[in-house]
Structures are given as C-alpha cells and as structure tokens.
Scaffold this motif. Structure first.
Motif, PDB file in Angstrom:
ATOM      1  N   ARG A  57      43.015  27.576  29.566  1.00 16.45           N
ATOM      2  CA  ARG A  57      41.594  27.326  29.313  1.00 16.45           C
ATOM      3  C   ARG A  57      41.351  25.866  28.972  1.00 16.45           C
ATOM      4  NH1 ARG A  57      39.804  32.357  25.374  1.00 16.45           N
ATOM      5  NH2 ARG A  57      40.387  34.069  26.785  1.00 16.45           N
ATOM      6  N   LEU A 278      43.166  32.369  36.176  1.00 17.21           N
ATOM      7  CA  LEU A 278      41.893  32.838  35.636  1.00 17.21           C
ATOM      8  C   LEU A 278      41.495  32.050  34.399  1.00 17.21           C
ATOM      9  CD1 LEU A 278      42.452  36.692  35.991  1.00 17.21           C
ATOM     10  CD2 LEU A 278      41.034  35.234  37.445  1.00 17.21           C
ATOM     11  N   GLY A 279      42.478  31.696  33.571  1.00 15.96           N
ATOM     12  CA  GLY A 279      42.190  30.925  32.362  1.00 15.96           C
ATOM     13  C   GLY A 279      41.604  29.565  32.681  1.00 15.96           C
ATOM     14  N   CYS A 281      39.882  28.826  35.385  1.00 20.35           N
ATOM     15  CA  CYS A 281      38.507  29.065  35.856  1.00 20.35           C
ATOM     16  C   CYS A 281      37.585  29.369  34.680  1.00 20.35           C
ATOM     17  CB  CYS A 281      38.493  30.223  36.850  1.00 20.35           C
ATOM     18  SG  CYS A 281      39.446  29.918  38.341  1.00 20.35           S
ATOM     19  N   TYR A 282      38.082  30.114  33.711  1.00 25.46           N
ATOM     20  CA  TYR A 282      37.295  30.432  32.518  1.00 25.46           C
ATOM     21  C   TYR A 282      36.944  29.159  31.758  1.00 25.46           C
ATOM     22  CZ  TYR A 282      36.182  32.505  27.938  1.00 25.46           C
ATOM     23  OH  TYR A 282      35.575  32.859  26.771  1.00 25.46           O
ATOM     24  N   GLY A 285      34.336  27.287  33.586  1.00 30.60           N
ATOM     25  CA  GLY A 285      33.101  28.021  33.854  1.00 30.60           C
ATOM     26  C   GLY A 285      32.899  28.367  35.316  1.00 30.60           C
ATOM     27  N   TRP A 287      32.959  30.932  37.623  1.00 29.04           N
ATOM     28  CA  TRP A 287      33.010  32.378  37.793  1.00 29.04           C
ATOM     29  C   TRP A 287      33.034  32.776  39.261  1.00 29.04           C
ATOM     30  CZ3 TRP A 287      34.426  35.439  34.047  1.00 29.04           C
ATOM     31  CH2 TRP A 287      34.319  34.967  32.738  1.00 29.04           C
ATOM     32  N   VAL A 290      36.636  33.083  39.845  1.00 30.62           N
ATOM     33  CA  VAL A 290      37.144  34.276  39.160  1.00 30.62           C
ATOM     34  C   VAL A 290      36.917  35.506  40.030  1.00 30.62           C
ATOM     35  CG1 VAL A 290      36.778  35.839  37.202  1.00 30.62           C
ATOM     36  CG2 VAL A 290      36.909  33.367  36.814  1.00 30.62           C
ATOM     37  N   LEU A 360      40.229  36.115  30.337  1.00 33.24           N
ATOM     38  CA  LEU A 360      38.798  35.930  30.576  1.00 33.24           C
ATOM     39  C   LEU A 360      37.945  36.151  29.340  1.00 33.24           C
ATOM     40  CD1 LEU A 360      38.495  37.632  34.090  1.00 33.24           C
ATOM     41  CD2 LEU A 360      38.597  35.191  33.553  1.00 33.24           C
ATOM     42  N   GLY A 361      38.568  36.180  28.172  1.00 33.68           N
ATOM     43  CA  GLY A 361      37.787  36.179  26.939  1.00 33.68           C
ATOM     44  C   GLY A 361      37.408  37.539  26.403  1.00 33.68           C
ATOM     45  N   ARG A 422      28.429  35.855  33.856  1.00 35.37           N
ATOM     46  CA  ARG A 422      29.660  35.922  34.613  1.00 35.37           C
ATOM     47  C   ARG A 422      29.424  36.285  36.079  1.00 35.37           C
ATOM     48  NH1 ARG A 422      32.429  39.297  29.695  1.00 35.37           N
ATOM     49  NH2 ARG A 422      33.105  37.515  28.479  1.00 35.37           N
TER      50      ARG A 422
END
Length: 427
Positions: A57, A278-279, A281-282, A285, A287, A290, A360-361, A422
């Motif tokens: 992230r 994915l981290g 991309c998270y 931001g 999405w 993702v 993805l939180g 998202r």
C-alpha cells in the motif's frame, strides 16, 4: 510461487516418510508436535499477510520511505515475536504435550526433537518474513526459487542425519529437525545477501514508525492470524465426524486431505502473489485495476480447478489404486475424489476472496468469511451428510459446503466492490 509451494509440501511429506521408517513411536511423537507447529505457522503467516499489505500500500501511494521503514520493522519485530513464542513453547512443552495425550516415553522422544524443531520454526519464520518483503515489492520469482532450494537441501540431508552414513548411526528423529535447520539457515544466508543488494530497508525513524503503524498492522495481522488458525480446528472437528464412519474411512479421508493440498497448489500460490498487486492498487486508489485483477484471478482459479477436478474425478479409480493397496480404503478414496476435487473450484474462489480482503482494507470481513466457510457451510454440511447418508452423504455434504462457501464469497466480493468508492470507472 506454485513451484515453491509444491516443493515445500513435498519436503514435509518426505520428512514424514523418512520418520515412518524409524517406527510408529517416532512418527507418533512428531505428530504430537503438529498442532503447535500450526500455531507458529498461523502467527507467522498472519504477520506476513500484514507485512505485504502495509508495504505494498505504501508503495502504491508513492511513499517509498515508509515502505523501507516498514520493511526493517517487520524483519526485526517478526523475528522477535516468533522467538518469544518458540521460547514459551519450549518451556511449557511438558504440560502441553501431556494434555494432548502423550505418555512418558513419547514425551522423551519429543523432548529430543522439539528443541531443533523450534529452532527450525524460527529460522523458517525469518525466511518467510523475507519472502513477504520480496512479494510486497512484486518479486515472486526469488521466494519461489528459495523454497525449491531449501526443500532440496532438506531432502538431501534427511536420510543422512536421520539414518546416518557409514559407521555413524545418525540422529534418528531429531535428525529430521536438524536437516530442516540447516536447510533454512542456508536459505536465510542467501536471502540476507539478496536483501542486502536492494534498497528496501531503513535504519532511521523505526521507533516513530512502530508507534504510527502498530494499530493498522494489528488490524490486519490479528484477523489474518485467526483465519490461519481456524482450518486446523475445523480439520480436527471434521476428522471426529469421519471417525464415526470407521477406520478405513479415516484412512481414506487422510489421503484425500493430502490430495486437497496438492490440488490447491495454484490457489495457494495466488493467495501469496496476488495481495501485493492488490495492495499497490489500493494504495494508489486504482479500483479499475483491482476489478481487472480479481476478474482474471477468479477466472483462472475456476477454469483450472474445475478442469483438474473433473480430470481427477474421471481418473479416481486409478489415482486411488496408486495411493492405497487396501480395497476398502481405495473405494472410499475414489468416492471422495469424485465429489471433492471438482468442488475445489468454489473453494478456490473463497480462498482468493479471503486473501484479497486483507490487501483491500477489510481484514475483519475476510476473517468472518473464512470462519463462515468452515463453521457455517463446510462442517454443518459434512456432519448432516454423514448423518443422512453415511460416508456417501459425508462426501456429498463436504462438496456442497465448498460450493455454498464459494458462492457466498463471490456475492460478498461483488457487493463490496460495487460500493461507490470502489466501483470501477466506466470508460
């Protein structure tokens, strides 16, 4: 990563195969240590998931300085946590193993084996944290290669240290643990050299970063650890249900469980390699990316696992014949293969969604989803099937539980990604 996972699973089977040649007592002694080994692995995997998520992230957000601080913290704090846990398991070994059912003679065998095994577990955790660092930076080739290398070293040393060579009689059961110690120590030296060639670590600002990141790290690591510790618990409950069907059925279930791990090799590899992407991309931001990554991952898993499952179902009699000489066990194993292997396409979907959740939180939702898969879908369907239809019903119930879990995970993923923040942008 798939090749690396396969090699790790292979050397664990080789360890047990060599120890089985020593007799029933050493094999039983090793078996008593499995639950505690799963405890250590659950803690280290949970921390590793949090490591990859936090660092990726930060990289996605363009904060490379924070990523370096996190990398240094993870290696130090992770090694310290596993070290303290290993020390506690050494000090408390007698009451723990006696409560698990070990007698005095078995406890004596465990005592000689447990010290080098805990050292191997600590070295393995240190290597795993290093792997997490590389995966967070998008490098999965080196961890996969290192897994293969350490497995080969272990494979070469196992017979020498267990049975000896020439006039030296070997170490017996502890030899298996010492072979793993040497393999992991060799891997740690090579990994340390590789890390030294990068610019991924920092020396300053670590205390401040620890204070700032502790809560978010625990928010990911805690649920991830619980998720990793639930499958062993579910496996113990499942074997209790299977045991009501008979001894041959337990043997067939054990062989099917080994097939499950090997057949999910690609899924396991993706659960390690997908979250860092994915981290990032998270953190950025992004999405849209993702959505694309998740669609691709789910398609690959469904197509691969379904094709493999159907092929194994067609070849079930011959696969069962290769794995067991007992006709009753062979027939029950073939039945399990026909029902369970195709259902692993849905199981793979659930595993990928749970793994993605940590990046993805939404780690708490991922933990709850993992728990629901095991304790709401899988175990109740398995028990109900056994009650209604014996072993045939048990196999069908387990497959239905996997299908229900996969469908539920897909619905949850769609709902989460469809939220306004998202939702993928339409070009």
């Amino acid at each position: 990563m798939a090749i690396g996972v396969l090699s790790l699973l292979g050397f664990q089977l080789v360890d047990s195969a060599f120890i089985a040649r020593l007799g029933t007592a050493p094999l039983a002694a090793q078996s008593f240590t499995f639950p505690l080994s799963f405890l250590i692995i659950g803690v280290q995997v949970g921390m590793g998931i949090a490591i990859a998520a936090q660092i990726s992230r930060s990289l996605g957000a363009g904060d490379t300085a924070r990523a370096r601080r996190l990398g240094s913290l993870v290696l130090v704090v992770g090694a310290a946590v596993i070290g303290v846990l290993a020390l506690l398991l050494w000090v408390l070994q007698a009451p723990i193993f006696l409560r698990l059912g070990a007698d005095a003679s078995t406890l004596e065998l465990i005592r000689d084996y447990w010290a080098p095994q805990l050292l191997a577990a600590w070295l393995g955790a240190a290597i795993y944290f290093g792997y997490s660092l590389f995966r967070a930076h998008g490098n999965t080739r080196l961890p996969g290669s290192m897994m293969v290398m350490t497995s080969l070293v272990n494979l070469l040393l196992d017979p020498l240290l267990i049975f000896g060579v020439g006039s030296w009689e070997g170490l017996g059961l502890p030899g298996a643990a010492w072979a793993t110690v040497v393999a992991f120590a060799t891997g740690l030296v090579v990994l340390g050299w590789q890390v030294g060639r990068t610019n991924w670590l920092a020396r300053h600002g670590l205390v401040e970063e620890l204070r700032a990141s502790a809560r978010s790290f625990a928010g990911i690591a805690g649920p991830a650890m619980i998720s990793q510790l639930m499958p062993p618990l579910a496996a113990m409950l499942a074997i209790a249900v299977v045991a009501s069907q008979g001894e041959a059925q337990v043997a067939a279930w054990g062989l099917a469980s080994r097939l499950e791990t090997l057949s999910l090799m690609v899924v396991l590899a993706m659960t390690m390699s997908l979250p860092p992407w994915l981290g990032r991309c998270y953190g950025a931001g992004d999405w849209d990316q993702v959505h694309r990554l998740m669609r691709l991952a789910l398609r690959v898993i469904i197509v691969w696992q379904l094709a493999l499952g159907l092929l194994m179902a067609l070849a079930a009699p011959w696969v069962a014949l290769a794995l067991s000489g007992n006709p009753e066990v062979r027939d029950d194993l073939a039945l399990l293969i026909r029902f369970l292997l195709p259902s692993y396409a849905a199981l793979g979907v659930c595993m990928i969604v749970v793994s993605a959740g940590n990046a993805l939180g939404w780690p708490l939702r991922a933990m709850l989803m993992s728990g629901a898969r095991l304790f709401i879908f899988y175990l109740p369907c398995l028990a109900l099937g056994a009650w209604l239809g014996g072993f045939l019903g048990l196999a069908a119930g387990a497959a239905i539980g996997n299908l229900m879990a996969g469908f539920a995970a897909w619905c949850v993923l769609r709902r989460i990604l469809a939220s306004p923040r998202r939702r993928a942008r339409v070009a």
